[in-house]
Scaffold this active site. Sequence first.
Site, PDB file in Angstrom:
ATOM      1  N   ASP A  81      -3.703  -3.707   7.736  1.00  0.00           N
ATOM      2  CA  ASP A  81      -2.285  -3.916   7.455  1.00  0.00           C
ATOM      3  C   ASP A  81      -1.729  -2.731   6.652  1.00  0.00           C
ATOM      4  OD1 ASP A  81       0.107  -5.360   7.431  1.00  0.00           O
ATOM      5  OD2 ASP A  81      -0.382  -6.359   5.544  1.00  0.00           O
ATOM      6  N   GLY A 175       6.957  -9.951  -0.934  1.00  0.00           N
ATOM      7  CA  GLY A 175       6.980 -10.519  -2.284  1.00  0.00           C
ATOM      8  C   GLY A 175       7.800 -11.791  -2.349  1.00  0.00           C
ATOM      9  N   GLY A 204       6.551 -12.741   5.367  1.00  0.00           N
ATOM     10  CA  GLY A 204       6.725 -14.137   5.806  1.00  0.00           C
ATOM     11  C   GLY A 204       6.784 -15.161   4.676  1.00  0.00           C
ATOM     12  N   ASN A 224       3.443 -12.161   9.184  1.00  0.00           N
ATOM     13  CA  ASN A 224       2.512 -11.836   8.096  1.00  0.00           C
ATOM     14  C   ASN A 224       2.779 -12.664   6.844  1.00  0.00           C
ATOM     15  OD1 ASN A 224       1.762  -9.815   9.833  1.00  0.00           O
ATOM     16  ND2 ASN A 224       2.279  -8.126   8.477  1.00  0.00           N
ATOM     17  N   THR A 227       1.784 -12.876   0.003  1.00  0.00           N
ATOM     18  CA  THR A 227       2.087 -13.400  -1.337  1.00  0.00           C
ATOM     19  C   THR A 227       1.708 -14.872  -1.481  1.00  0.00           C
ATOM     20  OG1 THR A 227       3.886 -11.822  -1.492  1.00  0.00           O
ATOM     21  CG2 THR A 227       3.983 -13.689  -3.003  1.00  0.00           C
TER      22      THR A 227
HETATM   23  P1  13P Z   1       4.453 -11.360   1.942  1.00  0.00           P
HETATM   24  O1  13P Z   1       3.487 -10.952   0.891  1.00  0.00           O
HETATM   25  O2  13P Z   1       5.872 -11.294   1.490  1.00  0.00           O
HETATM   26  O3  13P Z   1       4.097 -12.640   2.591  1.00  0.00           O
HETATM   27  O4  13P Z   1       4.354 -10.232   3.110  1.00  0.00           O
HETATM   28  C1  13P Z   1       3.133 -10.067   3.763  1.00  0.00           C
HETATM   29  C2  13P Z   1       3.143  -8.886   4.654  1.00  0.00           C
HETATM   30  O5  13P Z   1       4.127  -8.547   5.272  1.00  0.00           O
HETATM   31  C3  13P Z   1       1.892  -8.161   4.795  1.00  0.00           C
HETATM   32  O6  13P Z   1       2.034  -7.025   5.554  1.00  0.00           O
HETATM   33 ZN    ZN Z   2       3.932  -6.109   5.485  1.00  0.00          ZN
END
Ligand code: 13P
Ligand code: ZN
Length: 274
Positions: A81, A175, A204, A224, A227
């Site tokens: 990622d 975040g 997400g 994704n 957080t």
């Molecule tokens: P969040 O931490 O906001 O869920 O985003 C995750 C993400 O996009 C990882 O690439």
């Molecule tokens: Zn991301």
Amino acid sequence: MRYGLKEILDIAEKGNFAIPAFNVYNLETLMGVVNAAKKTNAPIIIQMYSRLFDTDTGRFMAPVIKEMMNNLKTPVAFHLDHGVGVEEIMRAIRLGTTGVMLDVSTLPFEKNIKATKDAVLLAKEAGVGFEGELGHIGSTKDEKWADYTEAVDAVKYVNETGIDALAIMVGTAHGKYAKAPELAIGRIKEIHNNTKAHLVLHGGSGVPDNQIKAAIDAGIRKINFGTDVCCSFIEGYKKLDPYSAPLDVVMSKAAEYVENFATEKIQLLGADKI
Ligand code: 13P
Ligand code: ZN
């Protein structure tokens, strides 16, 4: 079952649903998402941030993830990622990923195309899928968020780079949101109708359920979550007195909270329906 990024997202495209991509950080978060996939019989993507692949945590987790992929009966992809460069991509491929992402979304358009296209050639040669990013998806803490991805740019970007999956900026960020985001559903639809690449929604965590559903209807195929994987782990951990039980028991409670979180998201995305 071990799956490539493109192949797992082809299943989602065919079924008009999205596959959750869970960022994992340690054994318990990994166990949580894997147990959720087992329980729901759903395909999932397990991913780690670029920095983790260069730590002992990432290096030791990679073989465990490979073993889990072989054990699961449903399709699972292992993904890098937000890869920051070619070195990171090569490292992740060496550690067994079946998909990689290069995020050079802060570069000017033509430079993003050139860097992504060169990296796609390497990934294709290694037999793994590729995710690019067009339109920078930043942090919820950023003062100014980037402009939304234009459909006409997305078409050129996908055609010239040869990527399999495309992360687009349509109103999300990484975040905790101060206030729930509103996604540009029309823009997702327009990009989906005009490009071949599978569309990816980052950030997400905290996106309201109705917006997630609308985004999937419009053509998002990978979502994704990072957080909230961490938050559910911490919540579970806090439920037990860490001094009152053996550590594996304390930690299994944390894994259980991650499992419940992942199960909810699998069901919301419709990935349990295959
Ligand atoms: P969040 O931490 O906001 O869920 O985003 C995750 C993400 O996009 C990882 O690439
Ligand atoms: Zn991301």
